[in-house]
Structures are given as C-alpha cells and as structure tokens.
Scaffold this motif. Structure first.
Motif, PDB file in Angstrom:
ATOM      1  N   UNK A  60     103.879  17.151  48.118  1.00 24.28           N
ATOM      2  CA  UNK A  60     105.065  17.721  47.484  1.00 24.28           C
ATOM      3  C   UNK A  60     105.554  16.754  46.419  1.00 24.28           C
ATOM      4  N   UNK A  61     105.373  17.157  45.161  1.00 27.46           N
ATOM      5  CA  UNK A  61     105.665  16.279  44.031  1.00 27.46           C
ATOM      6  C   UNK A  61     106.906  16.823  43.335  1.00 27.46           C
ATOM      7  N   UNK A  62     108.024  16.191  43.578  1.00 29.24           N
ATOM      8  CA  UNK A  62     109.308  16.719  43.100  1.00 29.24           C
ATOM      9  C   UNK A  62     109.422  16.709  41.581  1.00 29.24           C
ATOM     10  N   UNK A  63     108.855  15.685  40.950  1.00 34.39           N
ATOM     11  CA  UNK A  63     108.962  15.597  39.493  1.00 34.39           C
ATOM     12  C   UNK A  63     108.208  16.709  38.782  1.00 34.39           C
ATOM     13  N   UNK A 100      88.108   3.473  42.516  1.00 34.58           N
ATOM     14  CA  UNK A 100      88.137   3.769  41.092  1.00 34.58           C
ATOM     15  C   UNK A 100      87.014   4.713  40.668  1.00 34.58           C
ATOM     16  N   UNK A 101      85.875   4.683  41.345  1.00 36.28           N
ATOM     17  CA  UNK A 101      84.802   5.624  41.027  1.00 36.28           C
ATOM     18  C   UNK A 101      85.314   7.053  41.143  1.00 36.28           C
ATOM     19  N   UNK A 102      86.115   7.330  42.166  1.00 37.53           N
ATOM     20  CA  UNK A 102      86.639   8.677  42.394  1.00 37.53           C
ATOM     21  C   UNK A 102      87.887   8.937  41.559  1.00 37.53           C
ATOM     22  N   UNK A 103      88.755   7.949  41.459  1.00 37.48           N
ATOM     23  CA  UNK A 103      90.100   8.174  40.918  1.00 37.48           C
ATOM     24  C   UNK A 103      90.369   7.458  39.597  1.00 37.48           C
ATOM     25  N   UNK A 104      89.338   6.862  39.007  1.00 37.20           N
ATOM     26  CA  UNK A 104      89.525   6.047  37.812  1.00 37.20           C
ATOM     27  C   UNK A 104      90.119   6.787  36.639  1.00 37.20           C
ATOM     28  N   UNK A 105      89.931   8.108  36.555  1.00 36.34           N
ATOM     29  CA  UNK A 105      90.496   8.823  35.411  1.00 36.34           C
ATOM     30  C   UNK A 105      92.022   8.848  35.446  1.00 36.34           C
ATOM     31  N   UNK A 106      92.611   8.556  36.602  1.00 35.60           N
ATOM     32  CA  UNK A 106      94.069   8.437  36.691  1.00 35.60           C
ATOM     33  C   UNK A 106      94.550   7.037  36.306  1.00 35.60           C
ATOM     34  N   UNK A 107      93.605   6.135  36.003  1.00 36.97           N
ATOM     35  CA  UNK A 107      93.929   4.743  35.685  1.00 36.97           C
ATOM     36  C   UNK A 107      93.485   4.389  34.272  1.00 36.97           C
ATOM     37  N   UNK A 127      94.261   4.973  49.543  1.00 34.95           N
ATOM     38  CA  UNK A 127      95.498   5.524  48.988  1.00 34.95           C
ATOM     39  C   UNK A 127      95.623   6.942  49.504  1.00 34.95           C
ATOM     40  N   UNK A 128      96.742   7.571  49.193  1.00 34.15           N
ATOM     41  CA  UNK A 128      96.851   8.989  49.426  1.00 34.15           C
ATOM     42  C   UNK A 128      96.059   9.748  48.372  1.00 34.15           C
ATOM     43  N   UNK A 129      96.126  11.072  48.367  1.00 28.85           N
ATOM     44  CA  UNK A 129      95.387  11.864  47.387  1.00 28.85           C
ATOM     45  C   UNK A 129      95.923  11.661  45.973  1.00 28.85           C
ATOM     46  N   UNK A 130      95.051  11.918  44.997  1.00 26.93           N
ATOM     47  CA  UNK A 130      95.426  11.855  43.591  1.00 26.93           C
ATOM     48  C   UNK A 130      95.359  13.273  43.035  1.00 26.93           C
ATOM     49  N   UNK A 131      96.508  13.775  42.590  1.00 21.23           N
ATOM     50  CA  UNK A 131      96.618  15.139  42.076  1.00 21.23           C
ATOM     51  C   UNK A 131      96.567  15.092  40.550  1.00 21.23           C
ATOM     52  N   UNK A 132      95.685  15.910  39.988  1.00 21.34           N
ATOM     53  CA  UNK A 132      95.513  15.998  38.539  1.00 21.34           C
ATOM     54  C   UNK A 132      96.050  17.342  38.050  1.00 21.34           C
ATOM     55  N   UNK A 143      99.283  12.396  39.523  1.00 22.81           N
ATOM     56  CA  UNK A 143     100.236  11.951  40.542  1.00 22.81           C
ATOM     57  C   UNK A 143      99.448  11.296  41.665  1.00 22.81           C
ATOM     58  N   UNK A 144      99.636  10.009  41.839  1.00 24.83           N
ATOM     59  CA  UNK A 144      98.939   9.276  42.892  1.00 24.83           C
ATOM     60  C   UNK A 144      99.895   9.124  44.074  1.00 24.83           C
ATOM     61  N   UNK A 145      99.586   9.782  45.190  1.00 24.39           N
ATOM     62  CA  UNK A 145     100.367   9.605  46.405  1.00 24.39           C
ATOM     63  C   UNK A 145      99.941   8.296  47.061  1.00 24.39           C
ATOM     64  N   UNK A 146     100.887   7.493  47.433  1.00 20.77           N
ATOM     65  CA  UNK A 146     100.573   6.179  47.987  1.00 20.77           C
ATOM     66  C   UNK A 146     100.368   6.214  49.494  1.00 20.77           C
ATOM     67  N   UNK A 147     100.478   7.386  50.094  1.00 19.07           N
ATOM     68  CA  UNK A 147     100.135   7.589  51.510  1.00 19.07           C
ATOM     69  C   UNK A 147      99.778   9.056  51.694  1.00 19.07           C
TER      70      UNK A 147
END
Length: 516
Positions: free
Chosen positions: A446-449, A378-385, A494-499, A434-438
């Motif tokens: 590759x984020x289709x949405x 969460x320190x790294x990715x908390x802004x996505x949460x 987790x996988x990478x988190x794309x902002x 977009x949080x990739x789960x792996x």
C-alpha cells in the motif's frame, strides 16, 4: 603460524635510503604551470563552475577499501597506529602486552608482516563488479603515512616494503579491465599530528632514523607548516598524475584554515588535468572544506534528512566497528546495506561502501558474502537504482531516519509502510519506483504517495509491475493508496520493488484559427 609476539621487526640496516624532499620548487612550479593553462584557476569562483559528471550521478554505488599496515595488528580499528602510542588506551595496553614496549616494537615493525601474498587484483575486481559497483576507491595513503602506491616522495610504501608491489596500481588496472571507474582516497592531511603520542614517552617515534615515517608528529593544536602542506599537495598530485583516478576522496582535517589555499590549488590542478585527459572527475570532501558547488559533498556513515538539489555521497562500511580488517567485526546485514543504498539514492545520493582486506591480501568471507548479496539484489532491482533521479518525495513511512554523520551504529528497523522512491526517464517512457523496505504481512503493498488523493502522480498510471516477477501486477488505485499484490520474499534483502509506468504526456491539440 608465527605467534604475534614473534613477528619479524624492521631491520634499519636493510631499509631503502630516505628520499630527499626538501626542495619542492620545481614540482610546485609544474603545478602552477598546469593551472595557468586552465580551464580552471585556483579561485572558488572558477571552481564553482564545476558540474558533477553524469556517469557519477548514474553510478549510485561504489566500493571503498581500507587496507594497510594497520590490518596486521587487526585490533579495534584502523587508528591503531595512533592509539598504540596513546597511554591509557586499549590499543596501548594491548600492544605492550602482545608485542612489548613501543621502544622495542613500534608500528613500523608490523610492515614485514604486511605481505599480501594472496592478493589477486582481478579476483577483487570481479567481486566488486558482481556486487554491482560502478567505481572503486582504494586508500592511497592512510593517516599512518604508509603509501599503498608507488610513491617517489617516500621510501615507506607498499612498492618498497611489505608486499614490495604496487598493489594500488595493480588493483586500479584490474578495475579498468572490469570496466569500472578508478578512484583514490587520501588521508595524508592528518599525519601532521597522527603519531604524536609516541613523542611523550620512550618510543621509536623519537628515533631519528624513522622521522621520515613517523613525522611530523606535531601537536594537534598547531596549524600544519608549509613543508607539510607542500608535501600533502605534491603527494596528491603524484597520485593524480601516476594513476589518473576519476574519484578523489578526502578525509577530514583538510577543513583546517591552513589548507584552504592548497585545496584551491589542488582542485584546479585536478580539474585541469582531467580536462587534458578528456575525463570527468569527482572530488569528495567532508564538512565545509570546499566551497559549495566546487566538489561533491560527502557524509561519513550518515544520511540526509531531506533531498538536496545537488548530488552527494555517503561513505559507510559493511562493519559498524571499523573500516579495516579486525577480529570480531559487528557486521551489518545485507538488508541493512540495501536499505542504506536505497535511502541514499532516493535522496539524490551515491553510496560508497567499504570493505577491509586482510594483510595476506584476501577479502574476509563475510564481507565477500555481503557484496555478493547486494549484487544479487541489484541484478533484479537495479533499474530502481542506476541512472535514477529523485522523485517528488524521497519516501514515506513511520520509521524515522536520523540525519547527519556517524549515525549508522543504530540502524532503523523498517516496516512495510516504509517506502523509498526513485524516478527514471528513458526512451520508453517515465517510471517511478517504490522500494518497500520490508515485506507486507498480507501480501499487499500500500503506497500512499501513489494514491489519487495525494496528487503526487501528475499523470495516469499505464501499468504496474513488481521487479523480479513476470507480467503486470494486480493493482488498484484508490484515493488513499496504490494497492499492489506482491509475492512474498521477492528478495531476502528488502521488501518488493514496485515499478509504475506513467502514461505519456500528450500535448493539447491546437485550436486557434488564422483569423480568430
């Protein structure tokens, strides 16, 4: 160390005097007076004016604690107090083999060994804060009838026996000091029947000296009587008034029809008290106990299949096997728990994650480590949460998530194509995460949405970033997907988190004239 079968027993001669709670008329009149002063009354129409507070919708993550006398036997799960009296269960056989017959060593006799001598509330609060928790919900009283708080309605409490300390109040004080929100959970309703197995053979449940602990011990098939319902209400009111929790979590069985008018009374009292305090509060309920919109719906060990229009909560545990401390837990991994958190948040939910302290007052090392791992993520990715809201769709990918309660025994194995989305808007603009789960095997997310052909991004992309990586990521938007180059192992959990930062919406220029 003392062998289990040599544990000290309760000495009936040294017990505090029983508390007389036969006449509740004055206390009930005080409850009615608070409700009469408003602003809520005890009708569903009034209670449905409730709105969940913004602090809760932004918080996303809290810590739950199952701690109690059941942590002393530490066998199978926190229902030991019930199942040790049910003939034919593993708990019954284990108890007789380890401690002797229930007539000589009953559940009450574990209390002297529940000492919590190493309990450090400020160390706990510091751990929960490092984990990223925004609120903390310790059990005030479980089904076993032993209050973890300083109650005036029973002698059977941690303040008078066992640790002889208001461990509940001490923890909530430390939670305050750490700038988290204090909560409480009540499991008292089920005590109506919880110990009734001990009435069917020679056990200490039948001993009249302990009826104020083991009782009512009535049949599950019978509705609770007014004495029990009054006591349930007034014990909950006591927790509200003494400790001012801003989250009040209820376990099951309050959905029984007999509780319905008492639930309305309790909710009106709590909401009216909160209005006096100037604090915004949350009631969590399961099944259909409350009218929709009057409190926050909770799913135990569960998931939503889609995104509801209302905020909800998933309460789950770091262990698949039990909520309390037991030997031989089947623990989830930090990656499992991060995926649960992300899936819940993407669907407009809040995650309440349980740990189970040991009877000496320490939190087991594996559970501390899981909390630390979540906190580092969460320190790294908390802004996505934190502070996010659902996006147009909650996710994409081939892996099916089972919806409903009690579905976390077989957690899904996610692949890189499994993605969850969140949205946030602040003074700098609008973002979709977009949080990739792996991790993608070839280093490209590759984020289709986010592809131009999906039509889901309503404005052009201004920039793309991978959280935890400095600078803008290399990216390409095609009809099929947004393709982003990502480093391997931005996190082991987790996988990478794309902002994605969207271009601001520009109002069209005015083109009309004065005279057409």
């Amino acid at each position: 160390m003392t062998a289990p079968h040599d544990l000290p027993r309760i000495d009936p001669e040294t017990l505090p005097e029983p508390v007389d709670v036969h006449d509740n008329s004055e206390a009930l009149a005080a409850v009615r007076a608070v409700i009469a002063a408003g602003p809520y009354d005890a009708t569903w129409e009034s209670l449905q004016r409730y709105t969940p507070p913004r602090w809760y919708q932004d918080a996303k993550f809290g810590v739950f604690l199952h701690w109690g006398v059941y942590s002393v036997p530490a066998f199978r799960n926190e229902w030991y107090s019930r199942d040790m009296y049910r003939e034919g269960t593993p708990e019954f056989e284990h108890h007789v083999a380890t401690y002797g017959p229930q007539s000589g060593f009953g559940y009450k006799d574990f209390i002297p060994s529940f000492t919590m001598e190493r309990f450090d509330p400020h160390a706990w609060a510091a751990l929960f804060r490092r984990a990223g928790a925004q609120f903390v919900v310790p059990v005030a009283e479980h089904h076993d009838g032993f209050a973890m708080y300083d109650t005036d309605r029973s002698r059977w409490s941690a303040a008078r026996m066992g640790p002889e300390r208001d461990v509940f109040g001490d923890l909530l004080g430390a939670v305050d000091d750490a700038f988290m929100v204090r909560g409480a959970s009540s499991h008292r309703a089920e005590h109506w029947f919880f110990m009734n197995g001990g009435t069917r053979f020679d056990s200490d449940v039948l001993d009249p000296r302990f009826i104020d602990f083991y009782g009512p011990a009535q049949r599950e098939e019978t509705a609770p009587n007014e004495r029990h319902l009054e006591d349930w209400l007034l014990r909950t009111v006591e927790v509200i008034d003494k400790y001012r929790p801003q989250v009040l979590w209820f376990d099951w069985w309050i959905e029984q029809p007999a509780f319905e008018p008492w639930l309305r009374t309790l909710a009106a009292y709590y909401y009216d008290r909160a209005a006096e305090w100037g604090r915004e509060v949350v009631i969590n309920y399961k099944w259909q106990a409350f009218a929709e919109g009057s409190a926050v719906y909770d799913i135990e060990r569960g998931a939503m299949g889609a995104t509801p229009p209302f905020v909800w909560q998933n309460d789950t545990a770091v262990s698949k096997t039990a909520w309390c401390w037991v030997e031989g837990h089947d623990y989830k991994t930090a990656r499992d728990l991060v995926a649960e958190l992300v899936d819940v948040v993407a669907k407009n939910g809040v995650l309440l994650l349980n740990v189970g302290p040991k009877p000496d007052g320490t939190i087991p090392e594996p559970e501390q480590q899981l909390l630390e791992d979540i906190g580092r993520w969460l320190v790294v990715n908390g802004e996505a949460i934190y502070g996010t809201r659902p996006w147009t769709v909650s996710g994409e990918g081939p892996t099916r998530v089972q919806a409903g309660s009690f579905v976390d025994a077989d957690l899904p194995v996610y692949v890189a194509e499994d993605v969850r989305f969140t949205r946030r808007t602040d003074v700098t603009g609008e973002y979709v995460h977009a949080v990739l789960l792996a991790d993608p095997a070839d280093g490209t997310a590759r984020i289709r949405s986010f592809g131009s052909g999906a039509g889901l991004l309503t404005r052009p992309i201004r920039s793309v970033q991978v959280l935890g990586v400095d600078g803008e990521a290399a990216w390409t938007q095609t009809v099929e997907a947004l393709e982003v180059e990502v480093p391997r192992s931005t996190s082991p959990h987790s996988g990478p988190v794309v902002k994605v930062w969207l271009e601001p919406e520009t109002p069209p220029e005015r083109t009309d004239s004065l005279h057409g």
